[in-house]
Design an enzyme around this catalytic site. Structure first.
Site, PDB file in Angstrom:
ATOM      1  N   LYS A  87       0.839  -1.217   0.000  1.00 62.92           N
ATOM      2  CA  LYS A  87       0.000   0.000   0.000  1.00 62.92           C
ATOM      3  C   LYS A  87       0.868   1.259   0.000  1.00 62.92           C
ATOM      4  O   LYS A  87       0.369   2.371   0.091  1.00 62.92           O
ATOM      5  CB  LYS A  87      -0.886   0.019   1.239  1.00 62.92           C
ATOM      6  CG  LYS A  87      -1.803  -1.172   1.378  1.00 62.92           C
ATOM      7  CD  LYS A  87      -2.620  -1.031   2.673  1.00 62.92           C
ATOM      8  CE  LYS A  87      -3.319  -2.331   3.014  1.00 62.92           C
ATOM      9  NZ  LYS A  87      -3.871  -2.282   4.386  1.00 62.92           N
ATOM     10  N   HIS A 136      25.447  -9.915   4.915  1.00 60.41           N
ATOM     11  CA  HIS A 136      24.626 -10.980   5.494  1.00 60.41           C
ATOM     12  C   HIS A 136      25.430 -11.512   6.684  1.00 60.41           C
ATOM     13  O   HIS A 136      25.985 -12.614   6.647  1.00 60.41           O
ATOM     14  CB  HIS A 136      24.412 -12.063   4.434  1.00 60.41           C
ATOM     15  CG  HIS A 136      23.377 -13.085   4.768  1.00 60.41           C
ATOM     16  ND1 HIS A 136      22.799 -13.212   6.017  1.00 60.41           N
ATOM     17  CD2 HIS A 136      22.814 -14.060   4.003  1.00 60.41           C
ATOM     18  CE1 HIS A 136      21.922 -14.217   5.985  1.00 60.41           C
ATOM     19  NE2 HIS A 136      21.917 -14.747   4.782  1.00 60.41           N
TER      20      HIS A 136
HETATM   21  C1  NCD Z   1      22.351 -16.481   0.530  1.00 61.67           C
HETATM   22  C2  NCD Z   1      21.713 -15.099   0.488  1.00 61.67           C
HETATM   23  O1  NCD Z   1      20.497 -14.964   0.651  1.00 61.67           O
HETATM   24  O2  NCD Z   1      22.480 -14.168   0.340  1.00 61.67           O
HETATM   25  N1  NCD Z   1      21.484 -17.458   0.998  1.00 61.67           N
HETATM   26  C3  NCD Z   1      21.488 -17.737   2.347  1.00 61.67           C
HETATM   27  O3  NCD Z   1      21.096 -16.926   3.156  1.00 61.67           O
HETATM   28  N2  NCD Z   1      21.986 -18.914   2.735  1.00 61.67           N
HETATM   29  C4  NCD Z   1      23.036 -16.861  -0.744  1.00 61.67           C
HETATM   30  C5  NCD Z   1      22.286 -16.767  -2.035  1.00 61.67           C
HETATM   31  O4  NCD Z   1      21.101 -16.456  -2.078  1.00 61.67           O
HETATM   32  O5  NCD Z   1      22.928 -17.041  -3.044  1.00 61.67           O
END
Ligand code: NCD
Length: 306
Positions: A87, A136
């Site tokens: 939204k 990450h």
């Molecule tokens: C990874 C990501 O999301 O960055 N996956 C994960 O979390 N294990 C790697 C990927 O998507 O290639």
């Protein structure tokens, strides 16, 4: 142990004592008897998982970790479609609201910097579960734990990182985390156009970590104590580049180039980079790596909620 509040980058794990304690706890969970009886460490706590991008391992392992520690989870599948984002609500507003319902938020979002933006307005800890091609950090933590489990040490080893080093956020975070250890040598093997961004190369230089780049996959294999494979992140590329440079493919012929003690890792999902026949090789550690994600995230959640 110093407090962990938000986990936006691997900076949260810069203190070796923090890592040592998290890993000790993760190993307790790995060995422990919680499988028979749910520990109540996080009873009464609620974790929100807000994912604007697909996920299997990260979301399920965070949610399982929370449940196994006696806590509860609220979640939305595909937040871009099933939250008020559709939204037109901003990320900041969503986070403020969800932060009023939950005690911590795990966020995955397609934009670099989204987790930092969320943390800036959130009343509760935000854990970055991937911000676009940025970072990450909890994946890097479980990768590091896996290296220690499989190789038996966290210093003096060669890691070959192969595949999409440009858009692969797990590679970016792992490089930053490895910067805290001694005697690491890095071999960067990527198809043309998918090399490690300059900022991460500069980081390696600043930390005096030896690295070399190659476009030839086989070159990377021989010296590797750890081989870290990644998939091409097609979703982060302009559409016309999709056909460019398929990733390297590890097959059973390559296994003879690898050292006998080498550890084969992949954050998964794989999209053809590792032949299924490689799975039977004892050096293939990627399923153990994914399982470790559960124990490492249990340890992290326990620390965050303390
Ligand atoms: C990874 C990501 O999301 O960055 N996956 C994960 O979390 N294990 C790697 C990927 O998507 O290639």
């Amino acid at each position: 142990m110093s407090d962990i509040r938000h986990v936006i980058s691997t900076d949260s794990f810069g203190d070796p004592n923090v890592i040592a304690r998290l890993f000790r706890l993760a190993t307790e969970f790995r060995r422990g008897d919680w499988k028979k009886k749910t520990p109540q460490h996080l009873k009464g706590r609620i974790l929100a998982t807000v994912f604007y991008e697909p996920s299997t391992r990260t979301r399920f392992s965070f949610e399982a970790a929370m449940l196994k520690l006696g806590g509860q989870v609220i979640t939305t599948e595909s937040a871009g479609h099933f939250s008020s984002a559709i939204k037109g609500e901003t990320l900041e507003d969503t986070i403020r609201i969800v932060g009023g319902y939950a005690d911590a938020i795990v966020l995955r979002h397609p934009e670099i910097g989204a987790a930092a933006r969320a943390a800036a307005v959130s009343p509760v800890p935000v854990i970055n579960a991937g911000d676009g091609a940025g970072e990450h950090p909890t994946q890097a933590l479980l990768d590091l734990y896996t290296i220690r489990q499989e190789l038996g040490r966290l210093d003096n080893f060669t890691i070959a990182m192969a595949g999409d080093l440009r858009y692969g956020r797990t590679v970016h975070s792992l490089i930053r985390l490895l910067g805290n250890f001694k005697g690491i040598r890095v071999v960067l093997a990527s198809p043309k156009g998918l090399g490690l961004p300059k900022a991460y190369q500069s980081f390696l230089q600043e930390r005096n970590i030896q690295f070399r780049e190659t476009n030839v996959f086989e070159t990377a294999l021989q010296s590797a104590d750890v081989l870290y494979m990644t998939r091409v992140q097609k979703e982060r590329m302009p559409a016309r580049a999709h056909t460019r440079g398929s990733s390297f493919i590890l097959n059973t012929t390559h296994l003879s180039f690898l050292q006998r003690h080498a550890v084969i890792m992949h954050p998964l999902p794989r999209a053809g980079e590792i032949d299924l026949l490689v799975d039977a090789d004892p050096r293939a550690a990627y399923f153990r790596q994914a399982e470790n994600g559960l124990y490492v995230r249990m340890a992290l959640l326990k620390k965050i909620f303390e």
